[in-house]
Scaffold this motif. Structure first.
Motif, PDB file in Angstrom:
ATOM      1  N   LEU A  78      58.293  43.845  87.026  1.00  0.00           N
ATOM      2  CA  LEU A  78      59.099  44.430  85.957  1.00  0.00           C
ATOM      3  C   LEU A  78      59.288  45.926  86.170  1.00  0.00           C
ATOM      4  N   HIS A  79      60.375  46.445  85.610  1.00  0.00           N
ATOM      5  CA  HIS A  79      60.723  47.862  85.696  1.00  0.00           C
ATOM      6  C   HIS A  79      61.284  48.261  84.334  1.00  0.00           C
ATOM      7  N   LEU A  80      60.522  48.986  83.542  1.00  0.00           N
ATOM      8  CA  LEU A  80      60.989  49.394  82.223  1.00  0.00           C
ATOM      9  C   LEU A  80      62.167  50.357  82.360  1.00  0.00           C
ATOM     10  N   GLU A 103      62.411  52.305  76.626  1.00  0.00           N
ATOM     11  CA  GLU A 103      61.509  51.844  75.564  1.00  0.00           C
ATOM     12  C   GLU A 103      62.044  52.134  74.174  1.00  0.00           C
ATOM     13  N   GLY A 146      58.120  42.711  78.423  1.00  0.00           N
ATOM     14  CA  GLY A 146      58.354  42.268  79.790  1.00  0.00           C
ATOM     15  C   GLY A 146      57.141  41.665  80.460  1.00  0.00           C
ATOM     16  N   HIS A 205      64.434  39.074  74.259  1.00  0.00           N
ATOM     17  CA  HIS A 205      63.890  40.250  74.934  1.00  0.00           C
ATOM     18  C   HIS A 205      63.654  41.369  73.920  1.00  0.00           C
ATOM     19  N   TYR A 240      64.599  45.988  80.412  1.00  0.00           N
ATOM     20  CA  TYR A 240      63.863  45.926  81.666  1.00  0.00           C
ATOM     21  C   TYR A 240      64.769  45.468  82.804  1.00  0.00           C
ATOM     22  N   TYR A 256      64.162  43.148  86.166  1.00  0.00           N
ATOM     23  CA  TYR A 256      63.207  42.232  86.777  1.00  0.00           C
ATOM     24  C   TYR A 256      63.635  42.015  88.230  1.00  0.00           C
ATOM     25  N   ASN A 281      64.221  52.220  87.751  1.00  0.00           N
ATOM     26  CA  ASN A 281      64.114  52.136  86.289  1.00  0.00           C
ATOM     27  C   ASN A 281      65.392  52.513  85.550  1.00  0.00           C
TER      28      ASN A 281
END
Length: 340
Positions: free
Chosen positions: A153-155, A158, A167, A193, A197, A199, A230
């Motif tokens: 995962l890659h935020l 937020e 995630g 969700h 994110y 993925y 990101n």
């Protein structure tokens, strides 16, 4: 704190029913100092809605959380609220991943204060066996399952939040239930969700994709070789990016040079784990220091791991563990350099 910090990451082996897997984790949980923080992060969680969503999308995790509660000596509703990953607030984090046709390499950037420090081998009776780094106990930051499916995962943002799953819980769902990229795409397009994110996903065929996922849209971005950081790149989702994404773009630009280097898994590990690498960061106090480097090999089901920077790699075999041919160490040791 000083300029350097030692960290021992627990190597955890879990087998049995999901309730048994949860019970062992609850018994062994060592991060008591984070209980109050986790309770604060999850205080808005509606337990009844969470149970309903878990029953709809991942009833196996509801069983695991029942075991977690018993292992911790905690009420079941509290364990569901704290560890389900549903309707959670979370600080920002960073991640950089690259996938060739034969391996997947990734750095995960966060803070030792909120890092589970658990590298988990899990072989549940009713799900695929997998290996990966945990977060909030039952979730995963990245991992590979016995079918050779890899996901990280890659935020992205937020601040764009809606009631839904974190995630880390979604990654765990994929590892336990999906055998191919197609399976993972279907799952990602049919669950709620909570945040934005990326993925990054690869399977044993050598195919790889990035799924850009906001609470409102999930878009598949196909690539011959995955390069993922990101931020969203697809037009329909770019408005969800953070206001400042220059660092994420810079890392992506560096990734774009990697296909020319004909990297082996070991060379990729070394490139990502070197503290002078453009993919390695020491901003631990800003939740952006490199916690681990990991290389997953879907053909051999092997994994190479480093905690902190400039460290000798630890090598493991998921296949060897599943069939009982190898014994796992208790910990993986690493050092974090807080100087810049």
């Amino acid at each position: 704190m000083g300029d350097k910090m030692d960290l021992a990451v627990d190597v955890v082996a879990l087998k049995g029913t999901y309730e048994q897997v949860g019970f062992k984790q609850g018994q062994d949980w060592k991060r008591d100092e984070r209980i109050e923080f986790t309770q604060e992060m999850t205080k808005h969680c509606d337990v009844n809605e969470t149970k309903s969503r878990l029953m709809e999308y991942m009833p196996f995790l509801l069983e695991e959380l029942k075991g977690v509660a018993a292992g911790l000596g905690m009420k079941e509703d509290m364990a569901i609220r704290m560890f389900s990953g549903f309707d959670v607030t979370f600080p920002q984090m960073g991640c950089t991943a690259f996938a060739s046709e034969t391996f997947y390499v990734r750095n995960y950037d966060f803070s030792p204060e909120l890092y589970d420090a658990r590298f988990v081998f899990c072989n549940p009776d009713d799900g695929y066996a997998s290996v990966g780094f945990s977060q909030q106990m039952i979730g995963r930051l990245d991992g590979m399952n016995e079918k050779g499916l890899i996901v990280g995962l890659h935020l992205v943002n937020e601040r764009h939040h809606r009631t839904g799953f974190l995630g880390t819980t979604i990654v765990r769902m994929i590892l336990d239930q999906c055998a191919t990229i197609q399976d993972a795409v279907h799952l990602l397009q049919n669950i709620p969700h909570g945040y934005c994110y990326n993925y990054s996903i690869m399977d044993r065929s050598g195919e790889s994709v990035v799924i850009e996922a906001s609470p409102n849209h999930q878009v598949v971005r196909s690539q011959n070789q995955v390069m993922c950081t990101n931020h969203f790149e697809m037009d329909v989702l770019r408005e969800n990016n953070r206001p400042e994404i220059s660092q994420s773009k810079t890392r992506l630009n560096h990734l774009e040079h990697l296909p020319k280097q004909k990297l082996t898994p070991l060379l990729a590990y070394q490139l990502f784990n070197e503290e002078e690498s453009p993919f390695f960061f020491k901003d631990y106090q800003e939740y952006f220091g490199t916690m681990h480097t990991v290389v997953y090999d879907p053909m051999n089901l092997s994994v190479t791991v480093g905690i902190g920077g400039d460290c000798e790699p630890f090598e493991f075999s998921l296949k060897g563990w599943v069939v009982g041919d190898i014994e796992l160490p208790n910990v993986i040791n690493g050092v974090f350099d807080f100087s810049r």
